[in-house]
Design an enzyme around this catalytic site. Structure first.
Site, PDB file in Angstrom:
ATOM      1  N   ARG A 320      88.514 -11.601 -17.140  1.00 16.18           N
ATOM      2  CA  ARG A 320      87.874 -10.652 -16.225  1.00 16.18           C
ATOM      3  C   ARG A 320      88.405  -9.234 -16.493  1.00 16.18           C
ATOM      4  O   ARG A 320      89.601  -9.029 -16.667  1.00 16.18           O
ATOM      5  CB  ARG A 320      88.146 -11.026 -14.765  1.00 16.18           C
ATOM      6  CG  ARG A 320      87.694 -12.439 -14.396  1.00 16.18           C
ATOM      7  CD  ARG A 320      86.189 -12.550 -14.301  1.00 16.18           C
ATOM      8  NE  ARG A 320      85.766 -13.901 -13.990  1.00 16.18           N
ATOM      9  CZ  ARG A 320      85.624 -14.396 -12.761  1.00 16.18           C
ATOM     10  NH1 ARG A 320      85.917 -13.646 -11.706  1.00 16.18           N
ATOM     11  NH2 ARG A 320      85.214 -15.629 -12.583  1.00 16.18           N
ATOM     12  N   GLY A 321      87.501  -8.274 -16.484  1.00 15.81           N
ATOM     13  CA  GLY A 321      87.887  -6.892 -16.731  1.00 15.81           C
ATOM     14  C   GLY A 321      88.477  -6.221 -15.505  1.00 15.81           C
ATOM     15  O   GLY A 321      88.213  -6.630 -14.371  1.00 15.81           O
ATOM     16  N   ASP A 372      76.582  -0.860 -29.696  1.00 15.84           N
ATOM     17  CA  ASP A 372      75.629   0.007 -29.010  1.00 15.84           C
ATOM     18  C   ASP A 372      75.314  -0.587 -27.639  1.00 15.84           C
ATOM     19  O   ASP A 372      75.384  -1.802 -27.440  1.00 15.84           O
ATOM     20  CB  ASP A 372      74.348   0.133 -29.836  1.00 15.84           C
ATOM     21  CG  ASP A 372      73.447   1.270 -29.367  1.00 15.84           C
ATOM     22  OD1 ASP A 372      73.920   2.131 -28.595  1.00 15.84           O
ATOM     23  OD2 ASP A 372      72.272   1.294 -29.769  1.00 15.84           O
TER      24      ASP A 372
END
Length: 577
Positions: A320-321, A372
């Protein structure tokens, strides 16, 4: 009264679209001259300017239309007729799908995300699945029956630049040798055999690319022929790429957009898609600089995927960020990323700074090492497709960014990005399988990614394995941008010696740390997870732990050096003897 106003608004939008396209093509048209002059800094400036062009033109268009027509443009009921009139006016264009997308941008800016349906917008394009043929020949065609050497000579003559070939005879010899070793033999008599090459050259960074395919009966072999400038007023053929996976890498979502003259975008992208069908048309539109069209095509493919599947959105695999929460639809190779309401105490950043850093990546040379992204506002999801765990997660960590209705979940701001295998999970799996070769490759790719980003003036910041992904081509790519910064803004330092033993034993640093201070010695913690990982990293990329590497790289960047980072391996390059 509505029809005259609708007609005037449609005319005004089309006029602004035509202006945008002219500006876009003007920047693109100068790509060959910049390449021939080896003006690499001008290439980078032009690339960023062309990306900025769309947003600047749509903003200016909205202001001009409101000033010209007044408050009537805010009447949402009027835009049903506007769309109908506009659709009629773009029928004769060779880029109508781009015109539709430009209209959508204007509509959303004027109405502040008003009614989102096909009656007012081009949610589904009138040109989906259609190719707009202009009558101009997209490709040059060559007959293989005339002999290989003669054919290659004709190709180099037809695609010559305004500066000479460094050694035309050598290039033909290299190409002929490669073709005889790596291409299928000529077909039997009576079987058609030809070569088709797109007339327009592709320009990106320090390279020019000639793109086409070899037709051997029913078989199609894609190829890319990279041409480089020797810096002394001549060009040379660097290699020939014929494997479909290698061609795909050249059009990767981790690369800057090509500068290439495109007359009919749908026809152009259709041909590229025939060369590398594993690439979506959304990615191919983006690869040639039409990233807003890529975004529109992505959204339509997303709607199609919802119709054709029944799986649920779930929290994306991986750690988890601390800044972003990430979810995915397992049947769709994309992740959706949104900013959390509160960050970990170790993150000294703001929501606006995170957005700025993602936009920096959009404009910067990604050197094949940064993914991107597409940025969306008010993205709609069917609520029934969200797992209960995901809804609970979003309510806990990003409640300000979501709106829950009975049937729909609206996420007010997010990014989409190609889904990859998190590097930490990839390495853990390789270690569990005792696949030392896979570990070696992953760590080598990881170090090369950091070095190539540094050479492009990007310091990744948080370089933990969890912030990198592994693509299907086994390339390691950075994808967590909340801590990136320009390399030249960093202050790389050695950790000072402690004055007495108690300082060294303390859990707190005994030395001052400035905002942009970086201590490369501390990077050793990145590989503390496993002795094998540490050994491989130290053998291959131990210089990343030395402050001298980083300071030397800073000097290189400050002196304006732009390194050669090409989308193929060094071993594939032809000899220049």
């Amino acid at each position: 009264m509505t029809v005259p106003y609708a007609d005037r608004i449609a005319d005004a939008v089309l006029e602004k679209f035509a202006d945008y396209r002219n500006r876009f093509q003007t920047i693109t048209a100068a790509a060959q001259l910049r390449f021939e002059k080896a003006d690499w800094h001008a290439i980078q400036r032009a690339s960023a300017a062309r990306i900025d062009l769309y947003e600047a033109n749509t903003e200016a268009a909205v202001e001009a239309i409101v000033e010209q027509l007044g408050e009537v443009v805010y009447d949402a009921t009027l835009w049903h007729d506007v769309k109908r009139r506009y659709a009629q006016k773009i029928l004769a264009r060779n880029d109508p799908e781009l015109a539709e997308t430009f209209y959508n941008s204007i509509y959303l800016k004027v109405l502040k995300y008003g009614t989102l349906d096909d009656a007012h917008m081009f949610i589904r394009s009138d040109y989906e699945g259609r190719v707009i043929a202009t009558g101009d020949r997209l490709c040059r065609t060559y007959d293989l029956g005339r002999g290989l050497v003669a054919l290659l000579g004709q190709v180099l003559d037809d695609f010559a630049f305004d500066i000479p070939w460094e050694n035309r005879r050598r290039d033909i010899r290299n190409l002929a040798r490669f073709a005889r070793r790596h291409l299928p033999p000529a077909p039997e008599t009576g079987v058609s055999a030809s070569v088709e090459i797109i007339r327009s050259r592709f320009f990106r960074n320090k390279g020019a690319y000639i793109v086409g395919r070899i037709n051997l009966g029913e078989r199609r072999v894609p190829f890319v022929l990279p041409v480089l400038n020797n810096g002394q007023g001549a060009v040379y053929v660097d290699t020939l790429i014929v494997a479909e996976n290698d061609v795909s890498v050249i059009f990767s979502f981790t690369r800057s957009y090509f500068m290439v003259d495109v007359n009919s975008p749908s026809e152009f992208v259709g041909f590229l898609h025939s060369l590398i069908p594993m690439k979506s048309k959304a990615e191919l539109y983006s690869s040639i600089g039409l990233y807003k069209q890529g975004k529109a095509e992505f959204y339509r493919s997303f709607l199609d995927q919802l119709d054709q599947s029944d799986d649920q959105f779930v929290i994306a695999p991986g750690t988890r960020g601390m800044v972003m929460t990430v979810f995915t639809l397992p049947s769709f190779p994309v992740v959706f990323k949104l900013i959390k309401d509160r960050f970990s105490s170790s993150k000294n950043i703001t929501r606006d700074l995170v957005k700025d850093r993602y936009r920096l990546v959009k404009r910067h040379d990604r050197v094949g090492r940064m993914a991107d992204t597409q940025e969306f506002t008010n993205f709609l999801f069917p609520r029934e497709r969200f797992s209960p765990e995901l809804i609970e997660e979003l309510q806990q960590v990003a409640a300000s960014s979501i709106q829950l209705d009975d049937d729909v979940i609206t996420i007010k701001h997010l990014w989409t990005e190609r889904r990859m295998t998190p590097l930490n999970l990839y390495i853990d799996d390789a270690l569990a399988r005792k696949d030392e070769e896979a570990v070696f490759h992953a760590i080598n790719e990881y170090g090369k990614a950091i070095k190539q980003l540094a050479a492009a003036n990007i310091f990744a910041g948080d370089m933990l394995f969890k912030n990198f992904g592994v693509t299907r081509h086994k390339r390691v790519v950075f994808y967590d941008y909340d801590e990136i910064m320009y390399l030249t803004d960093c202050k790389f330092r050695r950790i000072p010696e402690p004055l007495y033993p108690e300082q060294e034993m303390s859990g707190e640093p005994w030395y001052s740390i400035g905002v942009n201070d970086v201590f490369p010695e501390e990077f050793s913690i990145l590989t503390a997870c496993n002795p094998l990982v540490r050994r491989i990293f130290n053998e291959l990329h131990g210089d990343l732990l030395d402050v001298t590497f980083w300071q030397d790289m800073q000097e290189q960047v400050r002196h304006g050096e732009i390194v050669d980072v090409f989308p193929y391996r060094k071993i594939q390059r032809f000899p220049r003897v």
